[in-house]
Scaffold this motif. Structure first.
Motif, PDB file in Angstrom:
ATOM      1  N   LYS A 155       0.887  -1.232   0.066  1.00 33.27           N
ATOM      2  CA  LYS A 155      -0.063  -0.007   0.140  1.00 33.27           C
ATOM      3  C   LYS A 155       0.960   1.141   0.199  1.00 33.27           C
ATOM      4  O   LYS A 155       0.367   2.179  -0.414  1.00 33.27           O
ATOM      5  CB  LYS A 155      -0.986  -0.002   1.162  1.00 33.27           C
ATOM      6  N   ASN A 156       2.053   1.356   0.341  1.00 32.09           N
ATOM      7  CA  ASN A 156       2.957   2.513   0.600  1.00 32.09           C
ATOM      8  C   ASN A 156       3.745   2.476  -0.602  1.00 32.09           C
ATOM      9  O   ASN A 156       4.881   3.021  -0.715  1.00 32.09           O
ATOM     10  CB  ASN A 156       3.898   2.178   1.822  1.00 32.09           C
ATOM     11  N   GLY A 157       3.434   1.648  -1.650  1.00 31.70           N
ATOM     12  CA  GLY A 157       4.301   1.719  -2.788  1.00 31.70           C
ATOM     13  C   GLY A 157       5.411   1.143  -2.912  1.00 31.70           C
ATOM     14  O   GLY A 157       6.374   1.383  -3.760  1.00 31.70           O
ATOM     15  N   ALA A 158       5.249  -0.171  -2.236  1.00 36.42           N
ATOM     16  CA  ALA A 158       6.743  -0.954  -2.330  1.00 36.42           C
ATOM     17  C   ALA A 158       7.992  -0.107  -2.189  1.00 36.42           C
ATOM     18  O   ALA A 158       8.769  -0.229  -3.073  1.00 36.42           O
ATOM     19  CB  ALA A 158       6.741  -1.802  -3.250  1.00 36.42           C
ATOM     20  N   GLU A 159       8.077   0.639  -1.148  1.00 36.22           N
ATOM     21  CA  GLU A 159       9.183   1.862  -1.355  1.00 36.22           C
ATOM     22  C   GLU A 159      10.576   1.104  -1.090  1.00 36.22           C
ATOM     23  O   GLU A 159      11.864   1.667  -1.510  1.00 36.22           O
ATOM     24  CB  GLU A 159       9.176   2.704   0.054  1.00 36.22           C
ATOM     25  N   TYR A 160      10.489  -0.128  -0.566  1.00 37.94           N
ATOM     26  CA  TYR A 160      11.975  -0.786  -0.807  1.00 37.94           C
ATOM     27  C   TYR A 160      11.968  -1.938  -1.786  1.00 37.94           C
ATOM     28  O   TYR A 160      10.872  -2.624  -2.147  1.00 37.94           O
ATOM     29  CB  TYR A 160      12.339  -1.633   0.588  1.00 37.94           C
ATOM     30  N   PRO A 161      12.949  -2.198  -2.465  1.00 38.12           N
ATOM     31  CA  PRO A 161      13.024  -3.396  -3.420  1.00 38.12           C
ATOM     32  C   PRO A 161      12.663  -4.673  -2.617  1.00 38.12           C
ATOM     33  O   PRO A 161      13.059  -4.602  -1.656  1.00 38.12           O
ATOM     34  CB  PRO A 161      14.481  -3.319  -4.078  1.00 38.12           C
TER      35      PRO A 161
END
Length: 184
Positions: A155-161
């Protein structure tokens, strides 16, 4: 590939395209059928509703991604790596899918599938635990922690690979006992 599977894939591509610009909750069957120039009867022949189509997309694509033929040979971490890679590559679609909470939601379907898979594995961790109530609590706690963390990441945009995300999951699981002992 059978004509039934090909038709399902056409509907799937239409839904995926629509979800790039429209919230899932606002997409109708008519929108899906118009997008792929198919009729409603054909849609309802293959799916009972848009939720079933969304779940079919997930199950079909994840099975292909995680390599369903050898999933039983894979470790939980390998499965989680593959699953997170899939979510990362399809983040906008699943962030949209997870934004809808309610009856037949993708979140409920995802939780049910992941809970079944994780519960089976997690029960083995607590095999020596004699208190059945505590054992069930441990399994539920572990499963919920993993599911909620994955949902938040998506939901947070997959901010980490995905590699970094799974690595952080591994690190935190090894640190939990130390964290819980802090302040003694």
């Amino acid at each position: 590939m059978s004509s039934s599977v090909m038709t399902k894939k056409i509907f799937a591509e239409a839904l995926k395209k629509l979800m790039l610009t429209t919230p899932f909750a606002k997409i109708s069957i008519v929108d899906i059928t118009n997008e792929c120039d198919m009729n409603r009867n054909s849609f309802y022949y293959h799916f009972k509703d848009k939720y079933e189509l969304l779940n079919w997309i997930f199950l079909t694509e994840v099975t292909e991604t995680v390599n369903g033929d050898r999933i039983l040979e894979m470790s939980n971490w390998d499965i989680l790596d593959s699953l997170c890679e899939y979510f990362f590559n399809n983040n906008q679609f699943y962030a949209n899918a997870m934004s809808y909470e309610g009856q037949n939601s993708f979140n409920a379907y995802f939780r049910e599938l992941l809970e079944l898979a994780l519960k089976e594995q997690t029960v083995d961790l607590f095999v020596n635990e004699e208190d059945p109530i505590f054992k069930e609590f441990c399994v539920v706690f572990t499963v919920d922690a993993i599911i909620v963390t994955i949902e938040r990441w998506i939901k947070n945009g997959a901010e980490y690979p995905p590699e970094q995300f799974v690595s952080m999951l591994k690190r935190i699981t090894s640190l939990v006992p130390k964290i819980m002992d802090m302040g003694k």
